[in-house]
Scaffold this active site. Sequence first.
Site, PDB file in Angstrom:
ATOM      1  N   ARG A  64       0.885  -1.300   0.061  1.00  0.00           N
ATOM      2  CA  ARG A  64      -0.063  -0.035  -0.170  1.00  0.00           C
ATOM      3  C   ARG A  64       0.850   0.979   0.915  1.00  0.00           C
ATOM      4  NH1 ARG A  64      -0.427   4.406   2.536  1.00  0.00           N
ATOM      5  NH2 ARG A  64      -0.486   3.504   4.634  1.00  0.00           N
ATOM      6  N   ASP A  65       1.754   1.427   1.090  1.00  0.00           N
ATOM      7  CA  ASP A  65       2.592   2.478   1.176  1.00  0.00           C
ATOM      8  C   ASP A  65       3.775   2.289   0.287  1.00  0.00           C
ATOM      9  OD1 ASP A  65       3.131   5.373   1.995  1.00  0.00           O
ATOM     10  OD2 ASP A  65       3.837   4.631   4.520  1.00  0.00           O
ATOM     11  N   HIS A  99       3.286   4.244  -3.397  1.00  0.00           N
ATOM     12  CA  HIS A  99       3.527   5.750  -3.685  1.00  0.00           C
ATOM     13  C   HIS A  99       4.698   6.456  -4.457  1.00  0.00           C
ATOM     14  CE1 HIS A  99       0.469   8.310  -1.514  1.00  0.00           C
ATOM     15  NE2 HIS A  99       0.933   6.609  -0.294  1.00  0.00           N
ATOM     16  N   SER A 109       4.614  11.290   9.518  1.00  0.00           N
ATOM     17  CA  SER A 109       4.565  11.311   8.035  1.00  0.00           C
ATOM     18  C   SER A 109       6.095  11.678   6.870  1.00  0.00           C
ATOM     19  CB  SER A 109       3.445  11.932   7.232  1.00  0.00           C
ATOM     20  OG  SER A 109       2.290  11.649   8.496  1.00  0.00           O
ATOM     21  N   HIS A 169       4.529   4.849  13.178  1.00  0.00           N
ATOM     22  CA  HIS A 169       4.936   4.345  11.687  1.00  0.00           C
ATOM     23  C   HIS A 169       5.465   4.878  11.249  1.00  0.00           C
ATOM     24  CE1 HIS A 169       3.176   3.589   7.104  1.00  0.00           C
ATOM     25  NE2 HIS A 169       3.888   5.186   7.700  1.00  0.00           N
ATOM     26  N   HIS A 207       8.721   7.246   8.914  1.00  0.00           N
ATOM     27  CA  HIS A 207       9.830   7.459   7.775  1.00  0.00           C
ATOM     28  C   HIS A 207      10.667   7.958   8.287  1.00  0.00           C
ATOM     29  CE1 HIS A 207       6.106   7.536   5.136  1.00  0.00           C
ATOM     30  NE2 HIS A 207       5.615   7.665   6.131  1.00  0.00           N
TER      31      HIS A 207
END
Length: 337
Positions: free
Chosen positions: A12-13, A16, A166, A194, A196
Amino acid sequence: MKQVLIHDPTLRDGQHAVRHRLGVTALRRYAEAADAARIPVVEVGHGNGLGASSLQVGQAAVSDDEMLSTVREALRNSRMGVFMLPGWGTSEDLRRAIAHGVDVVRIGVHATETSLAERHLGFLRDAGAEGHCVLMMSHMATPAELAEQAARAVGYGAQAVGIMDSAGHFLPADVTARIGAIVEAVDGLPVIFHGHNNLGMAVANSVAAADAGALILDGCARGFGAGAGNTQLEVLAPVLERSGYATGIDLYALLDAADLAERELMPAPPVTASMSIVSGLAGVFSGFKHRVVELSAAAGVDPRDVFFELGRRQAIAGQEDLIVDVVTELSGRGTRV
């Protein structure tokens, strides 16, 4: 050993990074490999979640229905997860996902706008589905504000709550403060982190989250994701094990899945490049990178200045039009901000 649950949004991620163009074969092959590694939850979908395939944010190569059915068939041990942003996805999208056998649904909202998830969390609760809420761009809120928003999400029916870094802006102390505040506010419900990797801190931040009480941690194969990518899963799992956390994941099979992902899902693994570092420092969503670089080059503006100005204006995903405004202003000013 203390238990943590790994949630894998590679399918999913990671979309991008390839403009949401993963096809059926790639989805199936990675899902089978992740299942063999006993990764607890495998998330699938358009990068922006259910219902998001569009000209505005990119059209997926495969429909939501086909993605869900493909991955569902491939998973024998792992649970299937999906993600949805209110405004892109609807209750009808959730209904179809449930019909496809989804196990976990995450509703994502801006860090201070949990009320936008109320309807969909209520729908999931009434449908008997497991619904989570994740607060995005969480560096834009204080630990106390995040704790308040998380508690509100629990009131709406969320069965787990947490934060997304994010922009890859956090250092471990930032994560410790925020996760600790949320853990205290939600009284035993699982808390999610989550990460990054804009500043190269995603694994360290994830371990800090676990130490602060997070029970669900996200990671993607080879860090597959926009910009500098996400927490690198095949590094995170063994680091957690060495730190005293049991994941239940088969290390060799996990490494095999990561190798497959590098060969078949991505042109190259993400790297912590200059623009990713700047977006992390500025606290700007990594997905802005291509547009910032493109518009800045056309206008003769330093894209680093654009990122820092967007950070000062607290730009969030969905405000891509603000990039045009900032580039126009800086090109007219002719000086660095």
